[in-house]
Design a protein around this motif. Sequence first.
Motif, short mmCIF file in Angstrom:
data_model
loop_
_atom_site.label_atom_id
_atom_site.label_comp_id
_atom_site.label_asym_id
_atom_site.label_seq_id
_atom_site.Cartn_x
_atom_site.Cartn_y
_atom_site.Cartn_z
N SER A 116 34.82 -21.79 40.64
CA SER A 116 34.44 -20.88 41.71
C SER A 116 33.12 -20.18 41.38
CB SER A 116 35.56 -19.85 41.93
OG SER A 116 35.22 -18.96 42.94
N LEU A 117 32.95 -19.79 40.15
CA LEU A 117 31.71 -19.14 39.73
C LEU A 117 30.52 -20.08 39.89
CD1 LEU A 117 30.47 -16.58 38.54
CD2 LEU A 117 30.91 -17.50 36.28
N LEU A 118 30.69 -21.33 39.52
CA LEU A 118 29.62 -22.32 39.71
C LEU A 118 29.28 -22.51 41.17
CD1 LEU A 118 30.57 -25.10 37.13
CD2 LEU A 118 28.60 -23.56 37.06
N ILE A 119 30.29 -22.62 42.01
CA ILE A 119 30.06 -22.83 43.44
C ILE A 119 29.35 -21.64 44.06
CG2 ILE A 119 31.23 -23.03 45.67
CD1 ILE A 119 33.36 -24.74 44.14
N LEU A 146 29.91 -8.45 46.32
CA LEU A 146 30.12 -7.23 45.54
C LEU A 146 31.51 -6.64 45.80
CD1 LEU A 146 29.00 -5.02 43.66
CD2 LEU A 146 28.22 -3.84 45.71
N ILE A 147 31.88 -6.54 47.06
CA ILE A 147 33.19 -5.97 47.42
C ILE A 147 34.34 -6.83 46.89
CG2 ILE A 147 34.72 -5.47 49.37
CD1 ILE A 147 32.11 -4.62 50.88
N VAL A 148 34.24 -8.14 47.08
CA VAL A 148 35.32 -9.04 46.64
C VAL A 148 35.44 -9.04 45.12
CG1 VAL A 148 36.05 -11.46 46.53
CG2 VAL A 148 35.25 -10.50 48.67
N VAL A 188 34.57 -6.58 42.97
CA VAL A 188 35.13 -5.29 42.52
C VAL A 188 36.63 -5.26 42.79
CG1 VAL A 188 35.14 -2.81 42.99
CG2 VAL A 188 32.97 -4.01 42.71
N LEU A 189 37.04 -5.73 43.96
CA LEU A 189 38.46 -5.77 44.30
C LEU A 189 39.23 -6.69 43.36
CD1 LEU A 189 40.76 -4.91 46.16
CD2 LEU A 189 40.07 -6.73 47.72
N THR A 190 38.67 -7.85 43.06
CA THR A 190 39.33 -8.80 42.16
C THR A 190 39.47 -8.22 40.76
OG1 THR A 190 38.40 -10.62 43.44
CG2 THR A 190 39.27 -11.16 41.26
N PHE A 191 38.42 -7.59 40.27
CA PHE A 191 38.46 -6.94 38.96
C PHE A 191 39.56 -5.88 38.93
CE2 PHE A 191 37.01 -3.54 36.09
CZ PHE A 191 36.94 -4.25 34.90
N PHE A 192 39.64 -5.07 40.00
CA PHE A 192 40.66 -4.04 40.12
C PHE A 192 42.06 -4.66 40.11
CE2 PHE A 192 43.50 -1.63 42.95
CZ PHE A 192 43.60 -0.45 42.22
N LEU A 193 42.24 -5.78 40.82
CA LEU A 193 43.55 -6.43 40.87
C LEU A 193 43.99 -6.94 39.50
CD1 LEU A 193 43.35 -8.40 44.23
CD2 LEU A 193 44.78 -6.42 43.73
N PHE A 216 41.85 -14.42 45.51
CA PHE A 216 40.68 -13.55 45.46
C PHE A 216 39.57 -14.15 44.59
CE2 PHE A 216 43.48 -10.46 47.35
CZ PHE A 216 42.62 -9.78 48.20
N THR A 217 39.95 -14.92 43.58
CA THR A 217 38.95 -15.61 42.78
C THR A 217 38.23 -16.66 43.63
OG1 THR A 217 40.25 -15.29 40.76
CG2 THR A 217 38.61 -17.04 40.72
N ILE A 218 38.99 -17.42 44.40
CA ILE A 218 38.42 -18.51 45.20
C ILE A 218 37.55 -17.99 46.33
CG2 ILE A 218 39.05 -20.37 46.80
CD1 ILE A 218 41.46 -20.90 44.92
N ILE A 219 37.90 -16.88 46.94
CA ILE A 219 37.11 -16.40 48.08
C ILE A 219 35.84 -15.64 47.66
CG2 ILE A 219 39.09 -16.33 49.64
CD1 ILE A 219 38.96 -13.22 49.40
N GLY A 220 35.53 -15.66 46.39
CA GLY A 220 34.27 -15.09 45.94
C GLY A 220 34.37 -14.10 44.81
#
Length: 84
Positions: free
Chosen positions: A73-76, A9-11, A13-18, A41-45
């Motif tokens: 990444s989404l599939l994994i 959830l945190i990652v 939200v942060l990615t969306f913000f970036l 940030f996409t790769i780390i979740g």
Amino acid sequence: MRMLKSYLLIVNVLTFFLYGLDKFKAKTHRWRIKESTLLFFTIIGGSLGSLFGMFIFKHKKNKKVFLLVTFLSLLIYTYIFYSY
């Protein structure tokens, strides 16, 4: 499992913000966020946040590498999330 949900959830939200911040900076001709940072940030979740950021902000959605990394990444992470 609770830690995984909180982390994702945190990652995301942060990615969306970036993605939103980078789009704003692109429109106002300011110093941008590195593509490697967005991909990291996409790769780390943050793949779901990345996907929403791409289509809501209309940012980086035409770049094949971003689409490929986001969907893989989404599939994994979907597999990891549902295998617990």
